[in-house]
Design a protein around this motif. Structure first.
Motif, mmCIF file in Angstrom:
data_model
loop_
_atom_site.group_PDB
_atom_site.id
_atom_site.type_symbol
_atom_site.label_atom_id
_atom_site.label_comp_id
_atom_site.label_asym_id
_atom_site.label_seq_id
_atom_site.Cartn_x
_atom_site.Cartn_y
_atom_site.Cartn_z
ATOM 1 N N LEU A 101 0.832 -1.204 0.000
ATOM 2 C CA LEU A 101 0.000 0.000 0.000
ATOM 3 C C LEU A 101 0.869 1.258 0.000
ATOM 4 C CD1 LEU A 101 -2.806 1.297 0.199
ATOM 5 C CD2 LEU A 101 -2.626 1.101 2.691
ATOM 6 N N MET A 102 1.955 1.226 0.765
ATOM 7 C CA MET A 102 2.847 2.388 0.832
ATOM 8 C C MET A 102 3.503 2.646 -0.527
ATOM 9 S SD MET A 102 4.598 1.648 4.562
ATOM 10 C CE MET A 102 5.878 2.882 4.338
ATOM 11 N N HIS A 103 3.937 1.570 -1.197
ATOM 12 C CA HIS A 103 4.544 1.725 -2.519
ATOM 13 C C HIS A 103 3.513 2.221 -3.533
ATOM 14 C CE1 HIS A 103 8.711 0.053 -2.502
ATOM 15 N NE2 HIS A 103 8.311 -0.355 -1.315
ATOM 16 N N LEU A 104 2.304 1.724 -3.422
ATOM 17 C CA LEU A 104 1.241 2.122 -4.346
ATOM 18 C C LEU A 104 0.957 3.618 -4.226
ATOM 19 C CD1 LEU A 104 -1.964 0.034 -4.942
ATOM 20 C CD2 LEU A 104 -2.114 2.500 -4.749
ATOM 21 N N VAL A 105 0.800 4.083 -2.994
ATOM 22 C CA VAL A 105 0.531 5.501 -2.750
ATOM 23 C C VAL A 105 1.721 6.354 -3.173
ATOM 24 C CG1 VAL A 105 0.093 7.225 -0.955
ATOM 25 C CG2 VAL A 105 -1.100 5.023 -0.885
ATOM 26 N N ASN B 193 1.689 9.325 -5.924
ATOM 27 C CA ASN B 193 2.085 10.696 -5.584
ATOM 28 C C ASN B 193 3.197 11.201 -6.500
ATOM 29 O OD1 ASN B 193 0.239 10.933 -3.492
ATOM 30 N ND2 ASN B 193 1.655 10.170 -1.938
ATOM 31 N N PHE B 194 4.160 10.330 -6.811
ATOM 32 C CA PHE B 194 5.241 10.710 -7.731
ATOM 33 C C PHE B 194 4.677 11.100 -9.093
ATOM 34 C CE2 PHE B 194 8.566 8.164 -5.257
ATOM 35 C CZ PHE B 194 9.148 9.308 -4.745
ATOM 36 N N TYR B 195 3.683 10.341 -9.535
ATOM 37 C CA TYR B 195 3.085 10.631 -10.836
ATOM 38 C C TYR B 195 2.344 11.964 -10.805
ATOM 39 C CZ TYR B 195 -0.175 10.497 -14.721
ATOM 40 O OH TYR B 195 -0.912 10.831 -15.842
ATOM 41 N N LYS B 196 1.571 12.192 -9.752
ATOM 42 C CA LYS B 196 0.806 13.432 -9.646
ATOM 43 C C LYS B 196 1.719 14.655 -9.537
ATOM 44 C CE LYS B 196 -3.388 12.039 -10.063
ATOM 45 N NZ LYS B 196 -4.151 12.459 -11.269
ATOM 46 N N GLU B 197 2.890 14.457 -8.922
ATOM 47 C CA GLU B 197 3.838 15.568 -8.790
ATOM 48 C C GLU B 197 4.625 15.814 -10.073
ATOM 49 O OE1 GLU B 197 6.247 14.293 -5.577
ATOM 50 O OE2 GLU B 197 4.704 14.611 -4.037
ATOM 51 N N PHE C 81 -4.444 1.045 -11.804
ATOM 52 C CA PHE C 81 -5.323 1.312 -12.953
ATOM 53 C C PHE C 81 -6.528 2.143 -12.524
ATOM 54 C CE2 PHE C 81 -8.786 0.189 -15.892
ATOM 55 C CZ PHE C 81 -8.195 0.596 -17.084
ATOM 56 N N ILE C 82 -7.063 1.860 -11.337
ATOM 57 C CA ILE C 82 -8.188 2.632 -10.817
ATOM 58 C C ILE C 82 -7.771 4.089 -10.599
ATOM 59 C CG2 ILE C 82 -9.705 2.945 -8.814
ATOM 60 C CD1 ILE C 82 -9.729 -0.117 -8.539
ATOM 61 N N LEU C 83 -6.537 4.272 -10.092
ATOM 62 C CA LEU C 83 -6.054 5.622 -9.799
ATOM 63 C C LEU C 83 -5.574 6.359 -11.046
ATOM 64 C CD1 LEU C 83 -3.995 4.845 -6.550
ATOM 65 C CD2 LEU C 83 -6.203 6.014 -6.682
ATOM 66 N N CYS C 84 -4.927 5.629 -11.964
ATOM 67 C CA CYS C 84 -4.289 6.278 -13.130
ATOM 68 C C CYS C 84 -4.616 5.531 -14.415
ATOM 69 C CB CYS C 84 -2.780 6.346 -12.938
ATOM 70 S SG CYS C 84 -2.247 7.057 -11.379
ATOM 71 N N GLY C 85 -5.867 5.163 -14.588
ATOM 72 C CA GLY C 85 -6.265 4.372 -15.749
ATOM 73 C C GLY C 85 -5.999 5.058 -17.073
ATOM 74 N N ASP C 86 -6.077 6.386 -17.094
ATOM 75 C CA ASP C 86 -5.869 7.118 -18.345
ATOM 76 C C ASP C 86 -4.441 6.950 -18.860
ATOM 77 O OD1 ASP C 86 -5.134 8.476 -16.019
ATOM 78 O OD2 ASP C 86 -5.101 10.414 -17.042
ATOM 79 N N VAL C 87 -3.481 6.789 -17.944
ATOM 80 C CA VAL C 87 -2.079 6.630 -18.334
ATOM 81 C C VAL C 87 -1.804 5.203 -18.798
ATOM 82 C CG1 VAL C 87 0.306 6.877 -17.572
ATOM 83 C CG2 VAL C 87 -1.467 8.317 -16.588
ATOM 84 N N MET C 88 -2.436 4.233 -18.137
ATOM 85 C CA MET C 88 -2.130 2.825 -18.380
ATOM 86 C C MET C 88 -2.940 2.223 -19.521
ATOM 87 S SD MET C 88 -1.964 1.631 -14.379
ATOM 88 C CE MET C 88 -1.429 -0.037 -14.749
ATOM 89 N N ALA C 89 -4.028 2.880 -19.899
ATOM 90 C CA ALA C 89 -4.960 2.289 -20.870
ATOM 91 C C ALA C 89 -4.280 1.866 -22.164
ATOM 92 C CB ALA C 89 -6.097 3.269 -21.158
#
Length: 278
Positions: A33-37, A41-45, A131-139
């Motif tokens: 969970l920590m790695h996922l978050v 966060n790295f992607y959003k930044e 995918f739920i968090l960043c589906g637009d990037v992974m699609a």
């Protein structure tokens, strides 16, 4: 064959009901969970670009499954032998008209099936959450991502099999649970720390009176972490890179893992088959 499968099913069920393993698995899931978050966060930044997001995701799956999974595998191997050897159930089983190799094969198959299922679920959970968090990037890269996941799981399984088999070996050879677990954990940290520490290697070389550069080269050859780095650099995480090309660049590392696992497997069989019934 039926006896082997029955023992494997029993071993799988015992591991699934082991409350101590639940603690290890919960710690593993917290790290996941920590790695996922952290990746999100790295992607959003903006620290991770869109093309590199899938690479980072696949790397996290392998890193979590191998490094943290090594501790899980170690505990699985220890738990597999400790309970029944301590209670005498295993001695009762091998005293019956069942070949000893059937017993050890069944237990190993049950443990491997448990670890494989665990790593598959880990990969699915991590990738689906991202995918739920960043589906637009992974699609646009889903096909390449899922094509690589089986290889990532196999790499991680080969890596953690070393720790699993070492813990089985120590518990088979050493009757005291605490001592066997201590040696298993010590082996884990030795493998993680010593080969990659130039200071420790330098001191060992001075103590043995051998060339430091030569010893450092040997340590890198046998260092499983170095093999994981080489596999990571082969392009296995890059959906735009051919899987065949990535495997061709890292086949030597795969071969190294397979040889080590087979050697440890042979030692486990020998130690178990020669074990006295007490």
């Amino acid at each position: 064959m039926s006896n082997t499968l029955n023992i494997a099913r029993k071993e799988f069920a015992d591991l699934a009901n082991n409350k101590y393993l639940y603690i290890v698995l919960i710690i593993f899931l917290i790290n996941l969970l920590m790695h996922l978050v952290s990746l999100y966060n790295f992607y959003k930044e903006g620290s991770i670009s869109d093309p590199n997001f899938v690479k980072a995701c696949l790397f996290d799956v392998m890193y979590l499954s191998s490094i943290y999974g090594g501790v899980t595998a170690l505990m699985i191997g220890f738990s597999s032998m400790a309970g029944e050897l301590t209670s005498g159930a295993l001695n009762t089983l091998i005293a019956k008209p069942v070949y000893r190799d059937t017993v050890i094969t069944g237990k190993l198959l049950g443990c491997i099936a448990y670890m494989l299922l665990f790593f598959i679920l880990t990969a699915i959970l991590y990738v689906s959450s991202e995918f739920i968090l960043c589906g637009d990037v992974m699609a646009g890269q889903l096909l390449g991502l899922f094509a690589r996941l089986p290889f990532i799981v196999i790499i991680a399984l080969l890596y953690v099999m070393m720790f699993f088999l070492v813990s089985v070996l120590f518990r088979t050879l050493i009757d005291d649970n605490g001592m066997a677990l201590t040696f298993s954990v010590l082996f884990y940290f030795v493998i993680l720390i010593i080969p990659s520490s130039s200071v420790i290697i330098s001191n060992i070389a001075a103590l043995l009176g051998v060339d430091e550069v030569y010893l450092l080269g040997i340590s890198r050859i046998i260092d499983p972490k170095e093999s994981m780095v080489n596999i990571s650099n082969s392009g296995i995480f890059d959906p735009s890179f051919s899987i065949i090309s990535a495997l061709s660049l890292s086949w030597l590392e795969f071969a190294k893992f397979i040889v080590i696992v087979l050697a440890l497997l042979a030692l486990c069989y020998i130690s178990f088959l020669r074990r006295d019934v007490r």
